[in-house]
Design a protein around this motif. Structure first.
Motif, short mmCIF file in Angstrom:
data_model
loop_
_atom_site.label_atom_id
_atom_site.label_comp_id
_atom_site.label_asym_id
_atom_site.label_seq_id
_atom_site.Cartn_x
_atom_site.Cartn_y
_atom_site.Cartn_z
N TYR A 81 61.42 20.37 -36.53
CA TYR A 81 61.45 20.82 -35.14
C TYR A 81 62.37 19.93 -34.31
O TYR A 81 63.24 20.42 -33.57
CB TYR A 81 60.02 20.81 -34.60
CG TYR A 81 59.89 20.98 -33.11
CD1 TYR A 81 59.41 19.94 -32.31
CD2 TYR A 81 60.24 22.18 -32.50
CE1 TYR A 81 59.28 20.10 -30.94
CE2 TYR A 81 60.11 22.35 -31.13
CZ TYR A 81 59.63 21.31 -30.35
OH TYR A 81 59.50 21.47 -29.00
N LEU A 82 62.19 18.63 -34.44
CA LEU A 82 63.00 17.68 -33.69
C LEU A 82 64.47 17.76 -34.11
O LEU A 82 65.38 17.73 -33.28
CB LEU A 82 62.45 16.27 -33.92
CG LEU A 82 62.94 15.17 -32.96
CD1 LEU A 82 62.52 15.48 -31.53
CD2 LEU A 82 62.38 13.81 -33.39
N GLY A 83 64.70 17.88 -35.42
CA GLY A 83 66.07 17.97 -35.94
C GLY A 83 66.80 19.20 -35.42
O GLY A 83 67.97 19.13 -35.04
N GLU A 84 66.12 20.36 -35.41
CA GLU A 84 66.75 21.59 -34.93
C GLU A 84 67.10 21.48 -33.44
O GLU A 84 68.17 21.90 -33.00
CB GLU A 84 65.83 22.78 -35.17
CG GLU A 84 65.75 23.20 -36.63
CD GLU A 84 64.98 24.50 -36.81
OE1 GLU A 84 64.57 25.08 -35.79
OE2 GLU A 84 64.80 24.91 -37.96
N LEU A 85 66.18 20.93 -32.64
CA LEU A 85 66.46 20.75 -31.22
C LEU A 85 67.69 19.88 -30.99
O LEU A 85 68.56 20.21 -30.17
CB LEU A 85 65.24 20.10 -30.53
CG LEU A 85 64.02 21.01 -30.30
CD1 LEU A 85 62.84 20.18 -29.81
CD2 LEU A 85 64.34 22.12 -29.31
N ARG A 86 67.77 18.81 -31.73
CA ARG A 86 68.90 17.89 -31.55
C ARG A 86 70.22 18.53 -31.98
O ARG A 86 71.24 18.41 -31.27
CB ARG A 86 68.64 16.60 -32.35
CG ARG A 86 67.55 15.73 -31.73
CD ARG A 86 67.11 14.60 -32.65
NE ARG A 86 66.27 13.63 -31.95
CZ ARG A 86 65.64 12.62 -32.53
NH1 ARG A 86 65.73 12.46 -33.85
NH2 ARG A 86 64.92 11.78 -31.81
N ILE A 87 70.24 19.17 -33.13
CA ILE A 87 71.47 19.77 -33.63
C ILE A 87 71.89 20.95 -32.75
O ILE A 87 73.08 21.12 -32.44
CB ILE A 87 71.31 20.22 -35.10
CG1 ILE A 87 71.12 18.99 -35.99
CG2 ILE A 87 72.54 21.01 -35.56
CD1 ILE A 87 72.24 17.97 -35.94
N ILE A 118 70.00 10.89 -33.12
CA ILE A 118 69.91 10.75 -34.57
C ILE A 118 70.46 9.38 -34.97
O ILE A 118 71.49 8.92 -34.46
CB ILE A 118 70.66 11.88 -35.29
CG1 ILE A 118 69.98 13.22 -34.97
CG2 ILE A 118 70.70 11.66 -36.79
CD1 ILE A 118 70.68 14.42 -35.57
N ALA A 119 69.78 8.72 -35.91
CA ALA A 119 70.02 7.30 -36.21
C ALA A 119 71.38 7.04 -36.84
O ALA A 119 72.04 6.06 -36.51
CB ALA A 119 68.91 6.77 -37.12
N SER A 120 71.83 7.87 -37.78
CA SER A 120 73.05 7.53 -38.51
C SER A 120 74.01 8.71 -38.60
O SER A 120 73.61 9.88 -38.47
CB SER A 120 72.71 7.07 -39.94
OG SER A 120 72.33 8.17 -40.73
N ARG A 121 75.28 8.37 -38.82
CA ARG A 121 76.34 9.38 -38.98
C ARG A 121 76.03 10.32 -40.15
O ARG A 121 76.17 11.54 -40.04
CB ARG A 121 77.68 8.66 -39.19
CG ARG A 121 78.83 9.58 -39.59
CD ARG A 121 80.00 8.79 -40.12
NE ARG A 121 81.03 9.71 -40.61
CZ ARG A 121 82.13 10.01 -39.95
NH1 ARG A 121 82.34 9.48 -38.77
NH2 ARG A 121 83.02 10.84 -40.46
N THR A 122 75.60 9.72 -41.27
CA THR A 122 75.34 10.51 -42.48
C THR A 122 74.21 11.51 -42.26
O THR A 122 74.32 12.69 -42.61
CB THR A 122 75.00 9.59 -43.67
OG1 THR A 122 76.09 8.68 -43.87
CG2 THR A 122 74.78 10.40 -44.93
N ASN A 123 73.10 11.03 -41.68
CA ASN A 123 71.96 11.92 -41.41
C ASN A 123 72.37 13.05 -40.46
O ASN A 123 71.99 14.21 -40.64
CB ASN A 123 70.80 11.13 -40.81
CG ASN A 123 70.16 10.21 -41.83
OD1 ASN A 123 70.34 10.36 -43.03
ND2 ASN A 123 69.42 9.21 -41.36
N PHE A 124 73.14 12.70 -39.45
CA PHE A 124 73.60 13.69 -38.47
C PHE A 124 74.47 14.75 -39.14
O PHE A 124 74.26 15.96 -38.97
CB PHE A 124 74.38 13.00 -37.36
CG PHE A 124 75.06 13.95 -36.43
CD1 PHE A 124 74.34 14.63 -35.45
CD2 PHE A 124 76.43 14.17 -36.52
CE1 PHE A 124 74.98 15.52 -34.59
CE2 PHE A 124 77.07 15.05 -35.67
CZ PHE A 124 76.34 15.73 -34.70
#
Length: 594
Positions: free
Chosen positions: A501-507, A534-540
């Motif tokens: 949920y948090l990831g979708e909101l951020r992206i 988001i903490a890191s470039r790779t995760n983002f």
């Protein structure tokens, strides 16, 4: 003068017949129809007798000539193919490789000129090439060289195609200096003018403009006021108009391009006609007459729909139409031309993959292997050189095909994502939610659930999700509830767990920012990740790809290209586009950064 021209190069026949048997029965029949123009079916009144006599005498050489004439005078494209097959069958019976090669070449020209089908045309050209390998007929070899150059030019291999055209052009120019039968002189002129036109096209695409302008002048001076070469005059005028457009002399460009159209349209050369339409449209656009420009851009689309053919250089035609209707807020037409662009890309990519691999494997590689056999007699170094070239050619083709497929996928996913953004269907709240079975639902009372859902809505609208290091415990504290309740409600009513949920909101937030705020397009990936929490470039980057189906770097590149083309080609709409972006941003609740 006898018009022996056939299709674009008009090399097709006449070279053999020019050495006719004086006053033979075949000659006496042929003189009745040889001056009829191409596609004139009146010739068959006499031509049928020619074919009947050849069959009766079992004269396969004359039968092949009769069928070849039938190809020239048939008005139906279907009939031309039928007679071309008959020409091949009769030629095979003669066991004369020159006649066989010429017959296969003729069928390939029909596929190329009348149908614009490069795949079957190339297959026939390669058969012609195989039969001509040991030929002493340099004229025939240069015909084939020309047509293989046409395929390479279509693929964008302009340097390689240019070498073919220059070699053939030198041959025909040299032949023009010799005394010969009028028919042979006519054929050599046709060869010279058509190779000259193709050299200009290659030089233009290679941006060698000084050479282009000089060659255009040569072509126009030689063909002006000559009825026999009005088609070639039209081609040179077309290139003159394109050159004038490049120099920003738009009124002169319009005059030249429009004047070039009649002789090109007259022979139904719809491929070059669409190039004319495209540059006429761009010229009107440059002088701020967008409505007139649209009429010509739409003519290109009409030809594409009718013939299912488009030249790669006309891809921009659809980009201009898409951006126009986007700025006009005409969603239906924007969607239509977007689909047309995807269809054109698919067709171009498919043709490129097949033609590129075939021209390398069946022609270039075989040519290299032929040279290899010669070099082996002199030095063993030839083996290593040729093998290296073959491996390099195959590797290059493979890389190009893979790259094209990846680019096609990126374009498609970008368009799908853009449609979602434009139609306001990109927020998490609009995503379909998994239906929860009654037995799986939590026991939380309805009042508590509604209260937490309202707080979540406020949390989304305030963009609270971009806070760095946000956990479910922290969010539960902010919402005055506990993490267990919050987790249950997110799972049941949002259809995903808290992290998703948090990831979708951020992206979704950062994607809309990238699309609507050009400032964000200049940020590094690390900065974008930080901007949405988001903490890191790779995760983002991985999460962006997982949710959007496209890497953030590719999305940024495509968006920058869109905005650049938009500003360059439709400057008068920039203000409208800005207002549209601001409206979209408002509707999506995307406020400026704190």
């Amino acid at each position: 003068m006898k018009k022996v021209c056939f299709l674009i190069t008009c090399f097709f026949f006449g070279i053999y017949y020019s050495q006719k048997e004086e006053f033979s029965n075949y000659y006496n029949i042929k003189k009745n129809y040889e001056n009829y123009p191409e596609n004139d079916v009146r010739a068959f009144k006499y031509l049928n007798n020619y074919i009947y006599l050849a069959k009766k005498e079992n004269n396969n050489k004359q039968l092949a000539q009769g069928y070849e004439d039938a190809v020239f005078y048939s008005s139906s494209e279907k009939q031309k193919l039928i007679y071309a097959d008959s020409t091949i069958m009769a030629s095979l019976l003669t066991k004369n490789n020159d006649l066989i090669s010429d017959a296969y070449l003729g069928k390939g020209v029909i596929y190329y000129f009348n149908y614009k089908k490069y795949k079957p045309a190339l297959e026939e050209y390669l058969k012609a090439y195989q039969y001509s390998k040991d030929s002493k007929d340099d004229y025939l070899k240069n015909e084939i060289l020309y047509h293989l150059g046409v395929v390479k030019s279509h693929l964008g291999y302009y340097d390689s195609a240019l070498a073919h055209f220059q070699k053939a052009n030198s041959f025909f120019f040299k032949k023009l200096q010799e005394k010969a039968h009028p028919n042979i002189i006519f054929n050599n002129k046709k060869g010279y003018y058509n190779t000259l036109h193709r050299i200009i096209v290659c030089q233009r695409n290679l941006k060698r403009y000084n050479s282009v302008d000089s060659l255009i002048i040569t072509g126009l001076l030689r063909t002006k006021n000559d009825r026999d070469f009005s088609q070639e005059y039209g081609y040179f005028l077309k290139e003159k108009g394109i050159s004038e457009f490049r120099k920003k002399d738009y009124q002169s460009a319009l005059a030249s391009l429009k004047k070039s159209l009649p002789p090109i349209v007259k022979i139904n050369d719809f491929a070059w006609a669409t190039v004319d339409y495209f540059y006429i449209g761009k010229s009107y656009l440059a002088i701020n007459k967008p409505q007139k420009a649209l009429l010509y851009f739409q003519k290109v689309d009409s030809v594409f729909n009718k013939h299912n053919f488009i030249l790669p250089e006309l891809r921009e035609n659809y980009e201009l139409l898409i951006y126009h209707y986007k700025n006009e807020k005409n969603n239906s037409k924007e969607l239509y031309y977007t689909k047309q662009l995807l269809r054109a890309d698919q067709l171009i990519s498919k043709d490129f993959a097949y033609l590129s691999s075939t021209i390398h494997k069946e022609y270039d590689t075989k040519t290299l292997l032929d040279e290899k056999e010669k070099l082996e007699k002199v030095t063993s170094w030839g083996i290593q050189i040729i093998a290296g070239l073959i491996i390099l050619a195959i590797s290059l083709v493979t890389c190009i095909i893979i790259r094209l497929k990846n680019e096609q996928k990126i374009k498609l996913n970008y368009k799908i994502l853009e449609e979602k953004i434009i139609n306001y269907s990109y927020l998490p709240s609009t995503r379909s939610i998994t239906k929860i079975k009654d037995e799986d639902k939590s026991v939380l009372n309805e009042t508590m659930v509604n209260n937490i859902l309202k707080k979540l809505q406020s949390f989304e609208e305030r963009h609270g999700f971009i806070e760095y290091g946000l956990t479910i415990n922290k969010l539960a504290n902010k919402l005055n509830t506990n993490s267990t309740y919050l987790s249950q409600i997110i799972n049941e009513y949002k259809g995903v767990n808290f992290n998703r949920y948090l990831g979708e909101l951020r992206i979704n937030y950062i994607t809309n920012k990238l699309y609507n705020d050009k400032v964000f397009l200049n940020y590094k990936i690390e900065t974008l990740a930080e901007k949405c929490g988001i903490a890191s470039r790779t995760n983002f980057s991985n999460l962006f790809m997982e949710i959007n189906g496209i890497r953030p770097t590719d999305f940024i590149k495509k968006r920058q290209q869109d905005m650049k083309i938009n500003c360059r080609n439709f400057p008068k709409f920039n203000k409208i586009q800005l207002m549209s972006n601001q409206t979209s941003s408002s509707r999506l609740n995307l406020s400026k950064e704190d």
